[in-house]
Design a protein around this motif. Structure first.
Motif, PDB file in Angstrom:
ATOM      1  N   VAL A 127      -4.122  -6.047 -16.190  1.00  0.00           N
ATOM      2  CA  VAL A 127      -5.519  -5.462 -15.995  1.00  0.00           C
ATOM      3  C   VAL A 127      -6.619  -6.496 -16.683  1.00  0.00           C
ATOM      4  CG1 VAL A 127      -6.970  -3.646 -16.959  1.00  0.00           C
ATOM      5  CG2 VAL A 127      -4.720  -3.186 -15.866  1.00  0.00           C
ATOM      6  N   ARG A 128      -6.379  -7.115 -17.739  1.00  0.00           N
ATOM      7  CA  ARG A 128      -7.246  -8.130 -18.241  1.00  0.00           C
ATOM      8  C   ARG A 128      -7.326  -9.120 -17.273  1.00  0.00           C
ATOM      9  NH1 ARG A 128      -3.921  -7.080 -22.992  1.00  0.00           N
ATOM     10  NH2 ARG A 128      -5.178  -5.496 -24.442  1.00  0.00           N
ATOM     11  N   PHE A 129      -6.522  -9.742 -16.611  1.00  0.00           N
ATOM     12  CA  PHE A 129      -6.368 -10.683 -15.545  1.00  0.00           C
ATOM     13  C   PHE A 129      -7.150 -10.185 -14.506  1.00  0.00           C
ATOM     14  CE2 PHE A 129      -4.759 -12.134 -11.464  1.00  0.00           C
ATOM     15  CZ  PHE A 129      -5.013 -13.476 -11.441  1.00  0.00           C
ATOM     16  N   MET A 130      -7.111  -9.116 -13.778  1.00  0.00           N
ATOM     17  CA  MET A 130      -7.905  -8.600 -12.823  1.00  0.00           C
ATOM     18  C   MET A 130      -9.422  -8.309 -13.344  1.00  0.00           C
ATOM     19  SD  MET A 130      -5.503  -5.886 -10.855  1.00  0.00           S
ATOM     20  CE  MET A 130      -5.032  -4.778 -12.212  1.00  0.00           C
ATOM     21  N   GLU A 131      -9.748  -7.797 -14.373  1.00  0.00           N
ATOM     22  CA  GLU A 131     -11.246  -7.855 -14.874  1.00  0.00           C
ATOM     23  C   GLU A 131     -11.798  -9.082 -15.160  1.00  0.00           C
ATOM     24  OE1 GLU A 131     -10.482  -5.534 -18.357  1.00  0.00           O
ATOM     25  OE2 GLU A 131     -10.753  -3.223 -17.540  1.00  0.00           O
TER      26      GLU A 131
END
Length: 308
Positions: free
Chosen positions: A102-106
Motif C-alpha cells: 500500500v505504501r508502494f502504491m501511495e
C-alpha cells in the motif's frame, strides 16, 4: 466552469469511484488493529539470499532506504516470513506485506494511491475478524491440520507441534478457510463479509502487482524499456480487468496515465540503475510468487476462486 475544469472534475470523480470499486464489493471499515503472535523476521531491514539465487558469490544484502515511507527490505522480510508448513501462508506477515505494498502504491501519486484505499479496507476486515475470533473459545481451538484440504496426514503430523503454538482461527490462510467453512460464513452464491471472500480480492490484486513488478524488471525490447504506465496497464489488463466492469476498466486507464517514469522507481527501491533494480525486483517477485501460489492452491482446493 470551463471545459478543462469540467474534464478535470470528471476525471477526479471517476478515480474516486474507481477507488471504491477497485477490488469489488468494498466495505467502508475504519478499524485499526492487528493480529498477534508475529515476530518480524529481520528488524535490521537486511535480507540474505543464497549466491545461487542471485547469481553472485556470497550472501546479498538489501538495506533500508532512509527517508522513504516504502521500504522494499521490509516488504521482502514480510513476504519471506509468510510461507508456513508445506503449503500454508501465515496471515500476519501476509497482511504486513500488503501494508508495505500500500505504501508502494501511495508513493506513485494520489491517483494511483486511491486504489490502495480499497486494499486497506480489505486487510482491515481480516484483521478485525481475527480480533473478534479471539473472544470465541471454539475458534481459538483452531483447525485440525489433518482436516484442512491439501495437507496430508504425514505433513500434519510433522507440523502438529508448530501448529499447537499458533491456534488462532485466523493464524493462517488454511486455518481461516477451515474455520469459516465450518461456521457457515462462506456463501458460494451471495456476497458475505467473510475473510475468505476478502482474501480472494486481495489475492487477485497481488497477481496484478506481481506481474507489474515482473515487467518493470524485464529485459529491454529492441533496446527500449517500456514506460511503467504501459507496463502497469498491461499487467492490469491480464489480471484485475477480468473481474471489473467496463466503467471501472476505463477509470483504471486514467489512473495509469499518471504513473511516474522509470527513474522514480530507481529512487523508490534505492538503486542506481536498471540492472540493480532488476536484481531487487526479481527477488520481490519470487517471494510474492511463493505466497501467491500457496494461496491460490488453498483457495482452489476449497472451490473459492469465484466467490461472489
Amino acid at each position: 466552469m470551463g471545459v478543462k475544469s469540467k474534464a478535470a472534475a470528471a476525471i477526479l470523480v471517476l478515480l474516486l469511484f474507481l477507488g471504491s470499486l477497485w477490488l469489488q464489493g468494498g466495505l467502508d471499515y475504519q478499524w485499526d488493529s492487528c493480529l498477534k503472535g508475529y515476530n518480524q523476521v529481520n528488524t535490521l531491514h537486511q535480507l540474505y539470499n543464497s549466491s545461487e539465487a542471485d547469481g553472485a558469490e556470497g550472501p546479498q544484502v538489501i538495506e533500508g532506504c532512509p527517508g522513504q515511507t516504502f521500504q522494499v527490505s521490509l516488504l521482502l522480510s514480510h513476504l519471506l516470513a509468510a510461507p508456513a508448513y508445506t503449503s500454508d501462508v501465515r496471515l500476519q506477515p501476509y497482511l504486513s506485506s500488503w501494508d508495505e505494498l500500500v505504501r508502494f502504491m501511495e508513493a506513485l501519486g494520489p491517483m494511483v494511491g486511491l486504489i490502495s484505499k480499497e486494499i486497506e479496507s480489505k486487510t482491515t476486515i481480516i484483521r478485525q475478524l481475527a480480533l473478534l475470533s479471539e473472544g470465541n473459545p471454539e475458534a481459538e481451538l483452531g483447525p485440525d491440520i489433518h482436516s484442512i484440504n491439501g495437507v496430508s496426514a504425514e505433513d500434519g503430523a510433522k507440523n502438529n507441534q508448530e501448529l499447537s503454538q499458533h491456534t488462532g482461527a485466523y493464524h493462517s490462510v488454511r486455518s481461516m478457510i477451515w474455520v469459516e467453512l465450518n461456521r457457515g460464513l462462506v456463501d458460494f452464491h451471495h456476497q458475505t463479509e467473510s475473510g475468505c471472500r476478502t482474501l480472494l480480492r486481495l489475492h487477485r490484486a497481488l497477481l496484478w502487482l506481481k506481474l507489474f513488478l515482473e515487467k518493470l524488471a524485464e529485459t529491454p525490447v529492441a533496446g527500449r524499456l517500456r514506460s511503467p504506465s504501459e507496463l502497469c496497464r498491461e499487467a492490469y489488463q491480464s489480471t484485475l480487468a477480468n473481474h471489473h466492469t467496463w466503467f471501472v476498466r476505463r477509470a483504471a486507464e486514467l489512473a495509469f496515465i499518471a504513473m511516474p517514469e522509470r527513474g522514480f522507481f530507481f529512487r523508490l527501491v534505492c538503486v542506481q540503475s536498471q540492472e540493480e533494480m532488476n536484481t531487487v525486483l526479481n527477488r520481490v517477485v519470487q517471494s510474492i510468487g511463493e505466497v501467491y501460489d500457496r494461496t491460490q492452491k488453498a483457495l482452489e482446493e476449497n472451490n473459492m476462486l469465484d466467490l461472489p
